[in-house]
Write an enzyme that holds these catalytic residues in place. Sequence first.
Site, short mmCIF file in Angstrom:
data_model
loop_
_atom_site.label_atom_id
_atom_site.label_comp_id
_atom_site.label_asym_id
_atom_site.label_seq_id
_atom_site.Cartn_x
_atom_site.Cartn_y
_atom_site.Cartn_z
N HIS A 1 21.12 62.42 44.94
CA HIS A 1 20.60 61.15 44.43
C HIS A 1 21.47 60.55 43.33
O HIS A 1 21.53 59.32 43.20
CB HIS A 1 19.16 61.32 43.95
CG HIS A 1 18.18 61.52 45.06
ND1 HIS A 1 17.74 60.49 45.84
CD2 HIS A 1 17.59 62.65 45.56
CE1 HIS A 1 16.90 60.94 46.76
NE2 HIS A 1 16.78 62.26 46.61
N GLU B 1 17.37 50.75 49.00
CA GLU B 1 18.75 50.42 49.30
C GLU B 1 18.89 49.00 49.87
O GLU B 1 19.90 48.64 50.46
CB GLU B 1 19.33 51.42 50.30
CG GLU B 1 18.72 51.38 51.69
CD GLU B 1 17.50 52.27 51.84
OE1 GLU B 1 17.20 52.64 52.98
OE2 GLU B 1 16.86 52.61 50.82
N ASP C 1 22.80 56.82 43.52
CA ASP C 1 22.66 55.77 42.50
C ASP C 1 24.00 55.09 42.23
O ASP C 1 24.08 53.86 42.12
CB ASP C 1 22.11 56.36 41.21
CG ASP C 1 20.63 56.73 41.31
OD1 ASP C 1 19.99 56.32 42.30
OD2 ASP C 1 20.13 57.42 40.39
#
Length: 327
Positions: A211, A242, A215
């Site tokens: 993750h 997203e 990001d």
Amino acid sequence: MAILIVDDSMSIRMLLKHLLEKNGFSEVIIAETAFAAFDLLGMDRTACAPTHIDLILMDVIMPDMDGIEACRLIKSNRCLKDIPIIVITASDITETLERAFTAGAMDFITKPVKPLELKARVLSALKIKYEIDQRKAREAELVKVLEELENANRELSRLSSLDGLTGIANRRHFEQIYDMEWRQAARTGSELSVLFLDLDFFKYYNDTYGHQEGDDCLKQVAAAAGAILKRPGDLLARYGGEEFVVILPETSLAGAAKVAEAIRQAVEQCNIPHSASPIATHVTVSVGVAGGRVTQGDKPSDFIARADKALYEAKHSGRNRVKVAGS
């Protein structure tokens, strides 16, 4: 506290100075004429300059300019209007005193000057001046606090409209701006276009790289897409996860399709590795485009629904492509 004595008589000036200093007023300044007093007060300056004078004792009868006219001029100066003025007069003729008070004088002392009366009136005037200064200081502090609060509220409002991860507009801000642009387009009959873009196989990306990398990927995509938008009215926002959305005011469907393709290419050129993608070795996006001339019969949700449907079609026809609604 500083006291300015303005009197053309040297003997009166020295007497007043002596009496004041005897009563503990150590800073006593003297001026022979009104013009000399103006110089000491800085009245020739175009901008306000701080003065340390807290009280003026002004003789009524003086050469060149009398004390009443001098009082009027001092009180008409916005930088000096709060300094109390006590006029010194040889008589308490009502007409003279009325003119002095009209000119802005606070009080008067008659000649010959009585030491006890002088002390009482000076103390009273200085007390009022102190209270004025305290009030102005509180007002200035309040103005400062209000300005700081206003700045904080502006910053809070700005931050509340931004996506915390990418730094671009968030969905809430998008909805506000879209509503405003829609109303404007409906009033003028102008064109408005909307783009929806979605990172292809982003769940695979997060599963593969984690993750944190996900990001960073979203930040890079936001930066690449934002760099394509050149006009101040164009808006890029993170719609959720997203998915991103773009508002293009006064933009035809053909023009919006060109912007969408430029964004798609810009993301590709970032060359963000995506080994888990079934369609490419790098991160790609699919884009849905909707737009056209807004009429009174249209609803704001119409373009959103058409753009979302076009995005769905782009994803289900191979991804990494632009799909225009209705084409």
